[in-house]
Write a protein that holds these residues in place. Structure first.
Motif, PDB file in Angstrom:
ATOM      1  N   ASP A  56     -18.274 -70.729  10.984  1.00 14.39           N
ATOM      2  CA  ASP A  56     -18.292 -69.121  10.354  1.00 14.39           C
ATOM      3  C   ASP A  56     -18.275 -68.473  11.450  1.00 14.39           C
ATOM      4  OD1 ASP A  56     -18.009 -67.486   8.371  1.00 14.39           O
ATOM      5  OD2 ASP A  56     -19.961 -67.436   7.904  1.00 14.39           O
ATOM      6  N   HIS A  58     -15.666 -66.748  14.022  1.00 10.24           N
ATOM      7  CA  HIS A  58     -14.085 -66.460  14.443  1.00 10.24           C
ATOM      8  C   HIS A  58     -13.505 -65.926  15.648  1.00 10.24           C
ATOM      9  CE1 HIS A  58     -14.788 -67.540  10.382  1.00 10.24           C
ATOM     10  NE2 HIS A  58     -13.865 -68.173  10.113  1.00 10.24           N
ATOM     11  N   ARG A  73     -17.079 -62.066  20.410  1.00  6.84           N
ATOM     12  CA  ARG A  73     -18.120 -61.347  20.383  1.00  6.84           C
ATOM     13  C   ARG A  73     -18.491 -61.314  18.807  1.00  6.84           C
ATOM     14  NH1 ARG A  73     -15.493 -55.310  20.295  1.00  6.84           N
ATOM     15  NH2 ARG A  73     -13.604 -55.715  18.771  1.00  6.84           N
ATOM     16  N   HIS A  75     -19.664 -59.667  15.190  1.00  7.97           N
ATOM     17  CA  HIS A  75     -19.465 -58.665  14.386  1.00  7.97           C
ATOM     18  C   HIS A  75     -20.695 -58.224  13.817  1.00  7.97           C
ATOM     19  CE1 HIS A  75     -15.250 -60.636  13.905  1.00  7.97           C
ATOM     20  NE2 HIS A  75     -15.377 -59.962  15.269  1.00  7.97           N
ATOM     21  N   HIS A  76     -21.490 -59.146  13.358  1.00  6.29           N
ATOM     22  CA  HIS A  76     -22.867 -58.769  12.701  1.00  6.29           C
ATOM     23  C   HIS A  76     -23.886 -58.596  13.843  1.00  6.29           C
ATOM     24  CE1 HIS A  76     -21.162 -61.283   9.123  1.00  6.29           C
ATOM     25  NE2 HIS A  76     -20.972 -60.113   9.195  1.00  6.29           N
TER      26      HIS A  76
HETATM   27  C1  LIG Z   1     -19.715 -63.539   6.039  1.00  6.80           C
HETATM   28  C2  LIG Z   1     -19.350 -64.327   7.311  1.00  6.80           C
HETATM   29  O1  LIG Z   1     -20.452 -65.042   7.840  1.00  6.80           O
HETATM   30  C3  LIG Z   1     -19.416 -63.536   8.425  1.00  6.80           C
HETATM   31  O2  LIG Z   1     -18.160 -62.585   8.065  1.00  6.80           O
HETATM   32  C4  LIG Z   1     -18.952 -64.245   9.768  1.00  6.80           C
HETATM   33  C5  LIG Z   1     -17.494 -64.627   9.950  1.00  6.80           C
HETATM   34  N1  LIG Z   1     -16.956 -64.795  11.214  1.00  6.80           N
HETATM   35  C6  LIG Z   1     -17.813 -63.948  12.201  1.00  6.80           C
HETATM   36  N2  LIG Z   1     -17.054 -64.043  13.334  1.00  6.80           N
HETATM   37  C7  LIG Z   1     -17.569 -63.364  14.332  1.00  6.80           C
HETATM   38  N3  LIG Z   1     -16.757 -63.277  15.682  1.00  6.80           N
HETATM   39  N4  LIG Z   1     -18.427 -62.482  14.334  1.00  6.80           N
HETATM   40  C8  LIG Z   1     -19.230 -62.514  13.144  1.00  6.80           C
HETATM   41  O3  LIG Z   1     -20.213 -61.579  13.202  1.00  6.80           O
HETATM   42  C9  LIG Z   1     -18.718 -63.263  11.789  1.00  6.80           C
HETATM   43  N5  LIG Z   1     -19.277 -63.290  10.898  1.00  6.80           N
END
Ligand SMILES: C[C@H](O)[C@H](O)[C@H]1CNC2=NC(N)=NC(=O)C2=N1
Length: 98
Positions: A56, A58, A73, A75-76
């Motif tokens: 999870d 990407h 990187r 995203h969260h």
């Molecule tokens: C809901 C899900 O866990 C999130 O959207 C995941 C999916 N893939 C992700 N991928 C990346 N690179 N960063 C994230 O923060 C992220 N969050």
């Protein structure tokens, strides 16, 4: 505090020692992979894609013929580099050297 805090620059640099060809570009980890041909690049993307989805986590990437350019990187974590990016880069290296 996020479950995946941004890594300190020193921690990123020490992880890079085990990740040949990877570098920091702004707030991302990046590497350009070149393969024998488009098919080999596509196989890499499929193998990494399944693993990334299982994690999870990407990649951001582009493919032009035999080249895959990867940017990692989290995203969260405010689009910063976290341990998850190191783990995914390490998984990519295992796949290309398998
Ligand atoms: C809901 C899900 O866990 C999130 O959207 C995941 C999916 N893939 C992700 N991928 C990346 N690179 N960063 C994230 O923060 C992220 N969050």
């Amino acid at each position: 505090m996020s479950a995946d805090p941004p890594l300190e620059p020193a921690a990123i640099q020490s992880a890079l020692a085990a990740l040949p060809g990877w570098s920091v570009d702004g707030d991302s980890l990046t590497k350009e992979y070149t393969f024998a041909d488009f098919r080999a690049a596509l196989v890499f993307m499929m193998q990494v894609g399944f693993e990334a989805d299982a994690m999870d986590h990407h990649p951001e990437w582009t493919n032009v013929y035999d080249t895959v350019t990867v940017r990692l990187r989290t995203h969260h974590a405010g689009n910063k580099i976290t341990a998850k990016d190191i783990t995914l880069a390490t998984a990519m290296e295992k796949i290309v050297t398998a």
